[in-house]
Design a protein around this motif. Sequence first.
Motif, PDB file in Angstrom:
ATOM      1  N   ALA A  60      26.586  24.161 -31.984  1.00  0.00           N
ATOM      2  CA  ALA A  60      26.804  23.823 -30.577  1.00  0.00           C
ATOM      3  C   ALA A  60      26.205  24.908 -29.699  1.00  0.00           C
ATOM      4  N   GLY A  61      25.381  24.505 -28.738  1.00  0.00           N
ATOM      5  CA  GLY A  61      24.796  25.461 -27.812  1.00  0.00           C
ATOM      6  C   GLY A  61      25.817  25.965 -26.814  1.00  0.00           C
ATOM      7  N   PRO A  62      25.428  26.900 -25.944  1.00  0.00           N
ATOM      8  CA  PRO A  62      26.351  27.453 -24.948  1.00  0.00           C
ATOM      9  C   PRO A  62      26.988  26.357 -24.095  1.00  0.00           C
ATOM     10  N   GLY A  63      28.306  26.445 -23.950  1.00  0.00           N
ATOM     11  CA  GLY A  63      29.026  25.496 -23.113  1.00  0.00           C
ATOM     12  C   GLY A  63      29.491  24.243 -23.816  1.00  0.00           C
ATOM     13  N   LEU A  64      29.083  24.046 -25.071  1.00  0.00           N
ATOM     14  CA  LEU A  64      29.499  22.861 -25.815  1.00  0.00           C
ATOM     15  C   LEU A  64      30.670  23.195 -26.726  1.00  0.00           C
ATOM     16  N   SER A  65      31.679  22.343 -26.705  1.00  0.00           N
ATOM     17  CA  SER A  65      32.904  22.589 -27.460  1.00  0.00           C
ATOM     18  C   SER A  65      32.816  21.970 -28.858  1.00  0.00           C
ATOM     19  N   GLU A  66      33.796  22.314 -29.675  1.00  0.00           N
ATOM     20  CA  GLU A  66      33.898  21.740 -31.017  1.00  0.00           C
ATOM     21  C   GLU A  66      34.046  20.215 -30.968  1.00  0.00           C
ATOM     22  N   PRO A  67      34.899  19.639 -30.082  1.00  0.00           N
ATOM     23  CA  PRO A  67      34.990  18.169 -30.005  1.00  0.00           C
ATOM     24  C   PRO A  67      33.675  17.511 -29.603  1.00  0.00           C
ATOM     25  N   GLU A  68      32.923  18.160 -28.717  1.00  0.00           N
ATOM     26  CA  GLU A  68      31.628  17.599 -28.312  1.00  0.00           C
ATOM     27  C   GLU A  68      30.643  17.625 -29.474  1.00  0.00           C
ATOM     28  N   LEU A  69      30.646  18.709 -30.239  1.00  0.00           N
ATOM     29  CA  LEU A  69      29.770  18.770 -31.407  1.00  0.00           C
ATOM     30  C   LEU A  69      30.134  17.679 -32.401  1.00  0.00           C
ATOM     31  N   ARG A  70      31.428  17.453 -32.593  1.00  0.00           N
ATOM     32  CA  ARG A  70      31.880  16.420 -33.520  1.00  0.00           C
ATOM     33  C   ARG A  70      31.442  15.039 -33.034  1.00  0.00           C
ATOM     34  N   SER A  71      31.513  14.813 -31.720  1.00  0.00           N
ATOM     35  CA  SER A  71      31.093  13.511 -31.182  1.00  0.00           C
ATOM     36  C   SER A  71      29.611  13.278 -31.407  1.00  0.00           C
ATOM     37  N   VAL A  72      28.801  14.343 -31.374  1.00  0.00           N
ATOM     38  CA  VAL A  72      27.357  14.222 -31.638  1.00  0.00           C
ATOM     39  C   VAL A  72      27.124  13.857 -33.096  1.00  0.00           C
ATOM     40  N   VAL A  73      27.808  14.555 -34.006  1.00  0.00           N
ATOM     41  CA  VAL A  73      27.640  14.304 -35.439  1.00  0.00           C
ATOM     42  C   VAL A  73      27.964  12.854 -35.776  1.00  0.00           C
ATOM     43  N   GLU A  74      28.953  12.279 -35.082  1.00  0.00           N
ATOM     44  CA  GLU A  74      29.423  10.941 -35.405  1.00  0.00           C
ATOM     45  C   GLU A  74      28.747   9.838 -34.596  1.00  0.00           C
ATOM     46  N   CYS A  75      27.944  10.192 -33.597  1.00  0.00           N
ATOM     47  CA  CYS A  75      27.385   9.162 -32.709  1.00  0.00           C
ATOM     48  C   CYS A  75      26.196   8.448 -33.354  1.00  0.00           C
ATOM     49  N   GLY A  76      26.000   7.198 -32.957  1.00  0.00           N
ATOM     50  CA  GLY A  76      24.907   6.396 -33.489  1.00  0.00           C
ATOM     51  C   GLY A  76      23.541   6.945 -33.150  1.00  0.00           C
ATOM     52  N   LEU A  77      23.405   7.565 -31.979  1.00  0.00           N
ATOM     53  CA  LEU A  77      22.109   8.087 -31.547  1.00  0.00           C
ATOM     54  C   LEU A  77      21.602   9.166 -32.503  1.00  0.00           C
ATOM     55  N   PHE A  78      22.470  10.089 -32.887  1.00  0.00           N
ATOM     56  CA  PHE A  78      22.068  11.156 -33.806  1.00  0.00           C
ATOM     57  C   PHE A  78      21.847  10.616 -35.211  1.00  0.00           C
ATOM     58  N   LYS A  79      22.685   9.684 -35.637  1.00  0.00           N
ATOM     59  CA  LYS A  79      22.523   9.088 -36.961  1.00  0.00           C
ATOM     60  C   LYS A  79      21.210   8.311 -37.063  1.00  0.00           C
ATOM     61  N   GLN A  80      20.816   7.634 -35.985  1.00  0.00           N
ATOM     62  CA  GLN A  80      19.529   6.919 -35.978  1.00  0.00           C
ATOM     63  C   GLN A  80      18.376   7.896 -36.178  1.00  0.00           C
TER      64      GLN A  80
END
Length: 321
Positions: free
Chosen positions: A77-97
């Motif tokens: 996670a870059g500056p200003g991004l929280s653990e929940p936000e990082l988790r949402s990225v890992v699980e989102c369809g956009l990143f999985k695509q």
Amino acid sequence: MSPLRFLSLSLSFSTLTKHLIRTTTPSSSSSSSSSFLLHRRRSLPSNTMSAAALSPLPASHTISLPSQPGVPVRLVAGPGLSEPELRSVVECGLFKQWLRKLEGEKGVLGRGSGGFELREVLIQGVDYFGKRVGFLKFKAVIIDKETGHKVPGIVFARGPAVAILILLESEGETYAVLTEQVRVPTGRFVLELPAGMLDDDKGDFVGTAVREVEEETGIQLNVGDMIELTAFLDSSTGSRVFPSPGGCDEEISIFLYKGSVSKETIEQLQGKESGLREHGELIKVRVVPYSKLWRATADAKVLMAIALYEMALKDGLVQQT
């Protein structure tokens, strides 16, 4: 100056120096003033440490990819991004695509790619559409195993989209239906094809195209009347176009609709206000003679659609009327 006078001054200065050392050092040891200052710097209380030293480590996550067994990928996670936000990225369809495309048969990490490895992904920004991840900005560290060099990997991810070339024939003239709206990144109003992003991972390109046309122009189309121009591309391309592959993952399916309308309908469409106002879409419909379309706008979707349509006409893949 006499030798005695010089000797007297030297002794006085030496006495003064010794007195200053005795009054400023914590002990009667012969430590120099420089080592004393270093000692004090090492002994600074913890509450005076720099903010950087006290800041927590960035959130991180590790994933494994089938295409590179034994080589974990670190997501940070870059500056200003929280653990929940990082988790949402890992699980989102956009990143999985994006990962699926990397590992696909023709992907960078796919078979026969030449030997690349994904080592790390730094998530720099996330934009949400409601609770759904809409846009991602990240930097991927991909290594060419042969040279050991990094491949440029800055990515703005927004996923697949559709665009529709609408051609309406009226009294012997063919017109193209465009939208005019504010495009803040360009700082300008832009004439462009009706277009939109896919809202989910289901890949309903035709349905999305029909819906976007109705939302942006008010024209209701039937799914069965749509012709996918990008489907005529060689299968090795993925049958979609990439408007800016150097920095963005967006891939667009371009559709064609052809119909006949009255002159009155053309006049009613010209300047019509449309779009989802509650979402900030301030759109006006513009109708342009097809013969002038290629010079009327710098929108890449328009120019790509013209090229695909004209080549499909030439090869007899679509009909002139």
